[in-house]
Design a protein around this motif. Structure first.
Motif, PDB file in Angstrom:
ATOM      1  N   VAL A  73       2.506   0.980   3.289  1.00  0.00           N
ATOM      2  CA  VAL A  73       1.929   0.125   4.317  1.00  0.00           C
ATOM      3  C   VAL A  73       2.370  -1.317   4.079  1.00  0.00           C
ATOM      4  O   VAL A  73       2.228  -1.843   2.972  1.00  0.00           O
ATOM      5  N   SER A  74       2.930  -1.937   5.103  1.00  0.00           N
ATOM      6  CA  SER A  74       3.275  -3.360   5.075  1.00  0.00           C
ATOM      7  C   SER A  74       2.230  -4.104   5.901  1.00  0.00           C
ATOM      8  O   SER A  74       2.161  -3.912   7.123  1.00  0.00           O
ATOM      9  N   GLY A  75       1.428  -4.934   5.263  1.00  0.00           N
ATOM     10  CA  GLY A  75       0.331  -5.565   5.975  1.00  0.00           C
ATOM     11  C   GLY A  75      -0.650  -4.501   6.422  1.00  0.00           C
ATOM     12  O   GLY A  75      -1.274  -3.829   5.602  1.00  0.00           O
ATOM     13  N   GLN A  76      -0.742  -4.288   7.748  1.00  0.00           N
ATOM     14  CA  GLN A  76      -1.584  -3.222   8.281  1.00  0.00           C
ATOM     15  C   GLN A  76      -0.755  -2.198   9.061  1.00  0.00           C
ATOM     16  O   GLN A  76      -1.297  -1.387   9.805  1.00  0.00           O
ATOM     17  N   THR A  77       0.559  -2.250   8.857  1.00  0.00           N
ATOM     18  CA  THR A  77       1.461  -1.329   9.543  1.00  0.00           C
ATOM     19  C   THR A  77       1.799  -0.155   8.636  1.00  0.00           C
ATOM     20  O   THR A  77       2.346  -0.340   7.544  1.00  0.00           O
ATOM     21  N   HIS A  78       1.463   1.047   9.082  1.00  0.00           N
ATOM     22  CA  HIS A  78       1.661   2.249   8.284  1.00  0.00           C
ATOM     23  C   HIS A  78       3.043   2.863   8.529  1.00  0.00           C
ATOM     24  O   HIS A  78       3.808   2.406   9.362  1.00  0.00           O
ATOM     25  N   GLN A 120       5.747   3.063   6.647  1.00  0.00           N
ATOM     26  CA  GLN A 120       6.970   2.427   6.157  1.00  0.00           C
ATOM     27  C   GLN A 120       7.578   3.375   5.113  1.00  0.00           C
ATOM     28  O   GLN A 120       6.943   3.678   4.099  1.00  0.00           O
ATOM     29  N   GLY A 166       0.828  -1.196   0.000  1.00  0.00           N
ATOM     30  CA  GLY A 166       0.000   0.000   0.000  1.00  0.00           C
ATOM     31  C   GLY A 166       0.862   1.244   0.000  1.00  0.00           C
ATOM     32  O   GLY A 166       1.961   1.253   0.535  1.00  0.00           O
TER      33      GLY A 166
END
Length: 296
Positions: A233-238, A240, A136
């Protein structure tokens, strides 16, 4: 040893020769260029005005012609069973060119590596990797400051232009300013030439300024660069955040990418590919075991 022909012998063609000379698994088997320019070649290799005149037949041709000549030149080689590598740089037309050359390559039993170079090419691979790591988000590609070879060649092709230089100036978030310096032939109006430059697809979407110069050669510096930024976004971690920078000699980098793609093309099934479709390991010289042990 891969037998490589160079088609076109300008700045890129000369840099490709150096890349081939440095490669342990390639040899230059000939140069194809206009008959009236053959005297400019100092290398001790065959020189011809048509690739069909080279003997032995090349395994691959690295195309160092202007972008707009590539579709026809590549198709002709591919149908003769000669694989091609090009640095076609009109981003909006790459898929259409790939589709056209895919058909020719499969018919000729050859491979076409499309749009291999600085950008598209190496930057394309970096953009793809960043999107793998953060699916994302958005990547911004900021070129320069430096000379754009594709844009410069496009200006030189305009009737009335004697010499030209196109500089790319990054404004941030993927927005660029084009500074174009031209020498004109006698009898041509500067305002008319400037209007044609600004209307060309290479320049139409960017802020473009055109300047009249007496000696364009005095301005030329083939250095270039890029700043790639992705916030995603990596997975649901913003949040990045990735940044990649290069400061390069444009012809040398483009030539090296094309030479590596000639190596990779020899390992693919017939058809057309861009750099993001090639296995990274196929671009490198060496055994699979040695490369994995050293790089992974």
């Amino acid at each position: 040893m891969l037998k490589i022909a160079i088609v076109g012998y300008g700045n890129i063609g000369k840099a490709v020769m150096e890349a081939i000379e440095a490669a342990k698994d390639m040899e230059l088997c000939g140069i194809v260029m206009r008959a009236q320019s053959m005297h400019k070649v100092t290398a001790s290799v065959p020189v011809a005005d048509d690739i069909s005149k080279l003997n032995p037949k090349p395994d691959a041709a690295i195309l160092c012609t202007p972008t707009r000549a590539i579709p026809e030149v590549a198709e002709k080689c591919l149908l003769q069973g000669i694989s091609t590598v090009d640095s076609y740089d009109i981003h909006t037309d790459i898929w259409e060119l790939r589709t056209r050359l895919d058909a020719a390559a499969k018919k000729g039993g050859s491979t076409a590596i499309v749009s291999a170079g600085f950008d598209p090419g190496g930057d394309s691979v970096v953009r793809a990797l960043l999107e793998v790591l953060a699916p994302g988000g958005k990547t911004f590609t900021n070129f320069g400051p430096g000379m754009s070879m594709g844009h410069t060649v496009a200006v030189k092709a305009i009737e009335g232009v004697k010499n030209a230089l196109s500089m790319t100036i990054p404004l941030g978030t993927g927005v660029h300013r084009r500074l174009v310096y031209v020498e004109l032939k006698e009898g041509y109006a500067f305002d008319d030439i400037a209007a044609k430059i600004k209307a060309d697809p290479y320049f139409a979407s960017d802020e473009t300024h055109v300047y009249l110069e007496r000696d364009v050669d005095a301005l030329i510096d083939v250095g270039h660069g890029v700043n790639l930024v992705r916030k995603g976004v990596s997975g649901q971690t913003h949040n990045q955040l990735f940044e990649f920078n290069m400061k390069i000699n444009n012809p040398a980098l483009t030539a090296q990418a094309m030479a590596a793609c000639a190596r990779a093309g020899a390992k693919q099934m017939p058809g057309a590919y861009t750099m993001i479709e090639l296995p990274m390991i196929d671009l490198l010289d060496g055994s699979r075991e040695e490369l994995v042990r050293r790089l992974v």
